[in-house]
Design a protein around this motif. Structure first.
Motif, PDB file in Angstrom:
ATOM      1  N   THR A 118      10.974  78.346 118.696  1.00 54.71           N
ATOM      2  CA  THR A 118      10.422  79.469 117.952  1.00 54.71           C
ATOM      3  C   THR A 118       9.543  78.907 116.843  1.00 54.71           C
ATOM      4  OG1 THR A 118      12.341  80.852 118.425  1.00 54.71           O
ATOM      5  CG2 THR A 118      10.966  81.495 116.542  1.00 54.71           C
ATOM      6  N   ILE A 119       8.302  79.349 116.805  1.00 58.48           N
ATOM      7  CA  ILE A 119       7.357  78.892 115.785  1.00 58.48           C
ATOM      8  C   ILE A 119       7.549  79.697 114.508  1.00 58.48           C
ATOM      9  CG2 ILE A 119       4.914  78.756 115.171  1.00 58.48           C
ATOM     10  CD1 ILE A 119       4.370  78.171 118.154  1.00 58.48           C
ATOM     11  N   GLY A 120       7.593  81.004 114.614  1.00 65.55           N
ATOM     12  CA  GLY A 120       7.758  81.858 113.447  1.00 65.55           C
ATOM     13  C   GLY A 120       7.648  83.316 113.851  1.00 65.55           C
ATOM     14  N   HIS A 121       7.912  84.183 112.900  1.00 67.75           N
ATOM     15  CA  HIS A 121       7.926  85.621 113.154  1.00 67.75           C
ATOM     16  C   HIS A 121       6.598  86.252 112.767  1.00 67.75           C
ATOM     17  CE1 HIS A 121      12.172  85.475 114.035  1.00 67.75           C
ATOM     18  NE2 HIS A 121      12.340  84.750 112.946  1.00 67.75           N
ATOM     19  N   PHE A 122       6.221  87.251 113.537  1.00 74.38           N
ATOM     20  CA  PHE A 122       5.033  88.047 113.268  1.00 74.38           C
ATOM     21  C   PHE A 122       5.445  89.219 112.400  1.00 74.38           C
ATOM     22  CE2 PHE A 122       2.262  91.591 114.497  1.00 74.38           C
ATOM     23  CZ  PHE A 122       1.025  91.020 114.299  1.00 74.38           C
ATOM     24  N   PRO A 123       4.770  89.577 111.352  1.00 76.71           N
ATOM     25  CA  PRO A 123       3.447  89.168 110.907  1.00 76.71           C
ATOM     26  C   PRO A 123       3.451  88.080 109.831  1.00 76.71           C
ATOM     27  CG  PRO A 123       4.022  91.159 109.747  1.00 76.71           C
ATOM     28  CD  PRO A 123       5.193  90.815 110.655  1.00 76.71           C
ATOM     29  N   ALA A 124       4.603  87.503 109.519  1.00 76.59           N
ATOM     30  CA  ALA A 124       4.620  86.420 108.527  1.00 76.59           C
ATOM     31  C   ALA A 124       3.718  85.271 108.985  1.00 76.59           C
ATOM     32  CB  ALA A 124       6.043  85.926 108.295  1.00 76.59           C
ATOM     33  N   TRP A 125       3.694  85.026 110.291  1.00 83.70           N
ATOM     34  CA  TRP A 125       2.770  84.062 110.902  1.00 83.70           C
ATOM     35  C   TRP A 125       1.683  84.862 111.595  1.00 83.70           C
ATOM     36  CZ3 TRP A 125       2.919  78.613 112.058  1.00 83.70           C
ATOM     37  CH2 TRP A 125       3.922  77.929 111.375  1.00 83.70           C
ATOM     38  N   SER A 126       0.441  84.549 111.322  1.00 83.66           N
ATOM     39  CA  SER A 126      -0.651  85.194 112.048  1.00 83.66           C
ATOM     40  C   SER A 126      -0.749  84.573 113.438  1.00 83.66           C
ATOM     41  CB  SER A 126      -1.972  85.008 111.302  1.00 83.66           C
ATOM     42  OG  SER A 126      -2.378  83.646 111.350  1.00 83.66           O
ATOM     43  N   VAL A 127      -1.407  85.262 114.337  1.00 77.98           N
ATOM     44  CA  VAL A 127      -1.606  84.731 115.686  1.00 77.98           C
ATOM     45  C   VAL A 127      -2.371  83.413 115.613  1.00 77.98           C
ATOM     46  CG1 VAL A 127      -2.678  85.143 117.931  1.00 77.98           C
ATOM     47  CG2 VAL A 127      -1.541  87.016 116.742  1.00 77.98           C
ATOM     48  N   GLU A 128      -3.395  83.355 114.772  1.00 78.12           N
ATOM     49  CA  GLU A 128      -4.222  82.150 114.662  1.00 78.12           C
ATOM     50  C   GLU A 128      -3.420  80.960 114.136  1.00 78.12           C
ATOM     51  OE1 GLU A 128      -5.038  85.164 113.306  1.00 78.12           O
ATOM     52  OE2 GLU A 128      -6.436  85.749 114.875  1.00 78.12           O
ATOM     53  N   ALA A 129      -2.603  81.180 113.106  1.00 76.55           N
ATOM     54  CA  ALA A 129      -1.789  80.095 112.544  1.00 76.55           C
ATOM     55  C   ALA A 129      -0.762  79.604 113.571  1.00 76.55           C
ATOM     56  CB  ALA A 129      -1.090  80.554 111.270  1.00 76.55           C
ATOM     57  N   ALA A 130      -0.136  80.526 114.281  1.00 75.21           N
ATOM     58  CA  ALA A 130       0.852  80.149 115.297  1.00 75.21           C
ATOM     59  C   ALA A 130       0.177  79.400 116.445  1.00 75.21           C
ATOM     60  CB  ALA A 130       1.582  81.387 115.810  1.00 75.21           C
TER      61      ALA A 130
END
Length: 84
Positions: free
Chosen positions: A57-69
């Protein structure tokens, strides 16, 4: 298999209890998003290590943007491809 966007992630269906909805990205192999029955959305990275399938798991949306992930998944893909 479309490229993940914020719009696509927002429109992912909420599955029934005990299931997940997954959407893969067309640019980075192994990168995708999953949504649980509670409505929580996470970015994930699938890879193979020592012959076994793994999911991080990289991170949760929207705390992580699609671009950052996606950028982070690209770094992970380079590490996996290098044998780390």
């Amino acid at each position: 298999m479309p490229r993940l966007t914020s719009k696509l992630v927002n429109e992912m269906a909420i599955p029934e209890k005990g299931k997940q909805t997954r959407q893969k990205d067309d640019k980075i192999i192994g990168f995708g998003a999953r949504r649980t029955a509670s409505g929580r959305t996470s970015f994930t990275f699938d890879y193979v290590s020592n012959g076994r399938d793994r999911r991080m798991t990289i991170g949760h949306f929207p705390a992580w943007s699609v671009e950052a992930a996606r950028d982070y998944a690209a770094k992970l893909r380079r590490r996996v491809d290098a044998g780390e």
